[in-house]
Design a protein around this motif. Structure first.
Motif, PDB file in Angstrom:
ATOM      1  N   GLU A 132       9.596 -30.924 -10.163  1.00 49.49           N
ATOM      2  CA  GLU A 132       9.563 -29.869 -10.041  1.00 49.49           C
ATOM      3  C   GLU A 132      10.255 -28.990 -10.986  1.00 49.49           C
ATOM      4  O   GLU A 132      11.552 -28.974 -10.865  1.00 49.49           O
ATOM      5  CB  GLU A 132       9.390 -29.138  -8.492  1.00 49.49           C
ATOM      6  N   VAL A 133      10.008 -28.605 -12.190  1.00 48.25           N
ATOM      7  CA  VAL A 133      10.024 -27.322 -13.346  1.00 48.25           C
ATOM      8  C   VAL A 133      10.532 -25.775 -12.083  1.00 48.25           C
ATOM      9  O   VAL A 133       9.129 -25.603 -12.351  1.00 48.25           O
ATOM     10  CB  VAL A 133       9.723 -27.570 -14.178  1.00 48.25           C
ATOM     11  N   ILE A 134      11.534 -25.506 -12.691  1.00 49.08           N
ATOM     12  CA  ILE A 134      11.670 -24.425 -11.996  1.00 49.08           C
ATOM     13  C   ILE A 134      12.427 -23.022 -12.770  1.00 49.08           C
ATOM     14  O   ILE A 134      13.265 -23.247 -13.807  1.00 49.08           O
ATOM     15  CB  ILE A 134      12.511 -24.345 -10.428  1.00 49.08           C
ATOM     16  N   ASP A 135      11.536 -22.408 -13.501  1.00 49.48           N
ATOM     17  CA  ASP A 135      11.793 -21.684 -14.495  1.00 49.48           C
ATOM     18  C   ASP A 135      12.652 -22.415 -15.566  1.00 49.48           C
ATOM     19  O   ASP A 135      11.709 -23.339 -15.482  1.00 49.48           O
ATOM     20  CB  ASP A 135      12.999 -20.589 -13.786  1.00 49.48           C
ATOM     21  N   ASP A 136      13.452 -22.248 -16.498  1.00 51.72           N
ATOM     22  CA  ASP A 136      13.884 -22.351 -17.299  1.00 51.72           C
ATOM     23  C   ASP A 136      14.894 -23.657 -17.721  1.00 51.72           C
ATOM     24  O   ASP A 136      15.130 -24.547 -18.063  1.00 51.72           O
ATOM     25  CB  ASP A 136      14.329 -21.270 -18.368  1.00 51.72           C
ATOM     26  N   GLU A 137      15.597 -23.234 -16.168  1.00 47.95           N
ATOM     27  CA  GLU A 137      16.669 -24.624 -16.099  1.00 47.95           C
ATOM     28  C   GLU A 137      16.664 -25.218 -15.408  1.00 47.95           C
ATOM     29  O   GLU A 137      17.314 -26.269 -15.423  1.00 47.95           O
ATOM     30  CB  GLU A 137      18.275 -23.425 -15.515  1.00 47.95           C
ATOM     31  N   LEU A 138      15.830 -25.220 -14.314  1.00 51.40           N
ATOM     32  CA  LEU A 138      16.008 -26.220 -12.756  1.00 51.40           C
ATOM     33  C   LEU A 138      14.766 -26.878 -12.755  1.00 51.40           C
ATOM     34  O   LEU A 138      13.625 -26.768 -13.091  1.00 51.40           O
ATOM     35  CB  LEU A 138      16.142 -25.657 -11.769  1.00 51.40           C
ATOM     36  N   VAL A 139      15.635 -28.232 -12.822  1.00 51.08           N
ATOM     37  CA  VAL A 139      14.795 -29.430 -12.301  1.00 51.08           C
ATOM     38  C   VAL A 139      14.967 -30.637 -11.303  1.00 51.08           C
ATOM     39  O   VAL A 139      15.713 -30.883 -10.842  1.00 51.08           O
ATOM     40  CB  VAL A 139      14.944 -30.474 -13.284  1.00 51.08           C
ATOM     41  N   VAL A 140      13.973 -30.153 -10.341  1.00 51.03           N
ATOM     42  CA  VAL A 140      14.219 -30.985  -8.784  1.00 51.03           C
ATOM     43  C   VAL A 140      13.157 -31.868  -8.932  1.00 51.03           C
ATOM     44  O   VAL A 140      11.535 -32.267  -9.285  1.00 51.03           O
ATOM     45  CB  VAL A 140      14.003 -29.966  -7.804  1.00 51.03           C
ATOM     46  N   ALA A 141      14.166 -33.226  -8.182  1.00 47.25           N
ATOM     47  CA  ALA A 141      13.359 -34.501  -8.654  1.00 47.25           C
ATOM     48  C   ALA A 141      13.562 -35.639  -7.332  1.00 47.25           C
ATOM     49  O   ALA A 141      14.871 -35.483  -6.804  1.00 47.25           O
ATOM     50  CB  ALA A 141      14.179 -35.577  -9.768  1.00 47.25           C
ATOM     51  N   LYS A 142      12.363 -35.961  -6.791  1.00 46.94           N
ATOM     52  CA  LYS A 142      12.021 -36.351  -5.467  1.00 46.94           C
ATOM     53  C   LYS A 142      12.509 -38.300  -6.636  1.00 46.94           C
ATOM     54  O   LYS A 142      11.172 -39.010  -7.200  1.00 46.94           O
ATOM     55  CB  LYS A 142      11.271 -36.419  -5.076  1.00 46.94           C
ATOM     56  N   VAL A 143      13.326 -39.108  -5.518  1.00 43.14           N
ATOM     57  CA  VAL A 143      13.821 -39.767  -6.243  1.00 43.14           C
ATOM     58  C   VAL A 143      13.605 -40.702  -5.127  1.00 43.14           C
ATOM     59  O   VAL A 143      14.803 -41.139  -4.442  1.00 43.14           O
ATOM     60  CB  VAL A 143      15.151 -39.993  -6.920  1.00 43.14           C
ATOM     61  N   ARG A 144      12.625 -42.206  -5.346  1.00 42.35           N
ATOM     62  CA  ARG A 144      12.807 -43.478  -4.421  1.00 42.35           C
ATOM     63  C   ARG A 144      14.055 -44.433  -4.622  1.00 42.35           C
ATOM     64  O   ARG A 144      13.888 -44.633  -5.954  1.00 42.35           O
ATOM     65  CB  ARG A 144      11.254 -44.211  -4.156  1.00 42.35           C
ATOM     66  N   ALA A 145      14.735 -44.159  -3.780  1.00 40.52           N
ATOM     67  CA  ALA A 145      16.119 -44.766  -3.988  1.00 40.52           C
ATOM     68  C   ALA A 145      15.549 -46.646  -3.068  1.00 40.52           C
ATOM     69  O   ALA A 145      15.406 -46.340  -1.556  1.00 40.52           O
ATOM     70  CB  ALA A 145      17.586 -44.701  -3.588  1.00 40.52           C
ATOM     71  N   TYR A 146      15.442 -48.009  -4.090  1.00 40.46           N
ATOM     72  CA  TYR A 146      15.796 -48.443  -2.782  1.00 40.46           C
ATOM     73  C   TYR A 146      16.701 -49.232  -2.964  1.00 40.46           C
ATOM     74  O   TYR A 146      17.582 -49.428  -4.222  1.00 40.46           O
ATOM     75  CB  TYR A 146      14.588 -49.745  -3.237  1.00 40.46           C
ATOM     76  N   ARG A 147      17.125 -50.307  -1.767  1.00 37.37           N
ATOM     77  CA  ARG A 147      19.111 -50.661  -1.588  1.00 37.37           C
ATOM     78  C   ARG A 147      18.336 -52.134  -0.743  1.00 37.37           C
ATOM     79  O   ARG A 147      17.271 -52.480  -0.177  1.00 37.37           O
ATOM     80  CB  ARG A 147      19.625 -49.821  -1.103  1.00 37.37           C
ATOM     81  N   ARG A 148      18.520 -53.774  -1.100  1.00 32.69           N
ATOM     82  CA  ARG A 148      18.779 -54.072  -0.224  1.00 32.69           C
ATOM     83  C   ARG A 148      19.823 -55.330  -0.205  1.00 32.69           C
ATOM     84  O   ARG A 148      20.909 -55.460  -1.360  1.00 32.69           O
ATOM     85  CB  ARG A 148      17.682 -55.695  -0.532  1.00 32.69           C
ATOM     86  N   LEU A 149      20.567 -55.038   0.691  1.00 31.63           N
ATOM     87  CA  LEU A 149      21.670 -56.683   0.671  1.00 31.63           C
ATOM     88  C   LEU A 149      21.227 -58.158   2.087  1.00 31.63           C
ATOM     89  O   LEU A 149      20.871 -57.000   3.354  1.00 31.63           O
ATOM     90  CB  LEU A 149      23.183 -56.305   0.610  1.00 31.63           C
ATOM     91  N   GLY A 150      21.080 -59.036   1.286  1.00 32.58           N
ATOM     92  CA  GLY A 150      20.529 -59.573   2.294  1.00 32.58           C
ATOM     93  C   GLY A 150      19.358 -59.417   2.881  1.00 32.58           C
ATOM     94  O   GLY A 150      18.488 -59.399   2.319  1.00 32.58           O
ATOM     95  N   SER A 151      19.549 -59.641   3.967  1.00 34.45           N
ATOM     96  CA  SER A 151      17.946 -59.382   4.408  1.00 34.45           C
ATOM     97  C   SER A 151      17.791 -57.471   5.236  1.00 34.45           C
ATOM     98  O   SER A 151      16.717 -56.819   5.561  1.00 34.45           O
ATOM     99  CB  SER A 151      17.298 -59.823   5.956  1.00 34.45           C
ATOM    100  N   GLU A 152      18.693 -56.276   5.224  1.00 35.35           N
ATOM    101  CA  GLU A 152      19.355 -54.974   4.928  1.00 35.35           C
ATOM    102  C   GLU A 152      18.735 -54.171   3.804  1.00 35.35           C
ATOM    103  O   GLU A 152      18.977 -54.747   2.567  1.00 35.35           O
ATOM    104  CB  GLU A 152      20.502 -54.659   5.236  1.00 35.35           C
ATOM    105  N   GLU A 153      17.898 -53.434   4.498  1.00 32.51           N
ATOM    106  CA  GLU A 153      17.082 -52.727   3.439  1.00 32.51           C
ATOM    107  C   GLU A 153      16.848 -51.208   3.410  1.00 32.51           C
ATOM    108  O   GLU A 153      16.569 -51.045   4.682  1.00 32.51           O
ATOM    109  CB  GLU A 153      15.250 -53.196   3.559  1.00 32.51           C
ATOM    110  N   LEU A 154      17.060 -50.514   2.137  1.00 28.51           N
ATOM    111  CA  LEU A 154      17.358 -49.455   2.848  1.00 28.51           C
ATOM    112  C   LEU A 154      15.903 -48.841   1.554  1.00 28.51           C
ATOM    113  O   LEU A 154      15.947 -48.981   0.085  1.00 28.51           O
ATOM    114  CB  LEU A 154      18.185 -48.611   2.117  1.00 28.51           C
TER     115      LEU A 154
END
Length: 131
Positions: free
Chosen positions: A72-94
């Motif tokens: 989402e772009v707000i005015d001239d300077e601001l950008v709000v990003a929704k970021v999908r973050a995926y993490r996995r170690l062994g069988s544990e997932e985020l």
């Protein structure tokens, strides 16, 4: 200008996920400050070097990805990003969506911050990795 900043942000994250962190590193001003989280979920301020160093923990995982899914772009300077973050170690997932705010000045991020859901710190506590 703001849409250009949002496009640059998306491209930089995509390049980093493909193994080229250069565009992401260049996107952040050398004197940037970032209000971010630690692996235990507490908040702190980071310099650019500390912010980029914190990403080193991802090398300890079996798999990790960050994808800008929306901006989402707000005015001239601001950008709000929704970021999908995926993490996995062994069988544990985020698999979460985090929110990252960016203030752009002259095409680079000078200030920013992010917020993650509580499952973030639960994941890191479960896998036993600390920064």
């Amino acid at each position: 200008m703001s849409q250009h900043n949002a496009d640059a942000l998306k491209a930089a994250f995509a390049a980093a996920d493909a193994g080229d962190p250069g565009p992401l590193v260049a996107l952040y001003s050398d004197d940037m400050t970032w209000a971010g989280f630690t692996l235990d979920g507490s908040l702190r301020l980071y310099s650019k070097g500390e912010f980029l160093e914190a990403f080193g923990v991802l090398a300890k995982l079996d798999e990790s990805r960050n994808e800008v899914v929306d901006c989402e772009v707000i005015d001239d300077e601001l950008v709000v990003a929704k970021v999908r973050a995926y993490r996995r170690l062994g069988s544990e997932e985020l698999d979460i969506t985090m929110v990252m705010t960016h203030r752009f000045v002259d095409g680079v991020v000078t200030r920013g911050g992010d917020l993650v859901p509580s499952s973030f710190e639960k994941f890191w506590a479960t896998v036993g990795i600390a920064a």
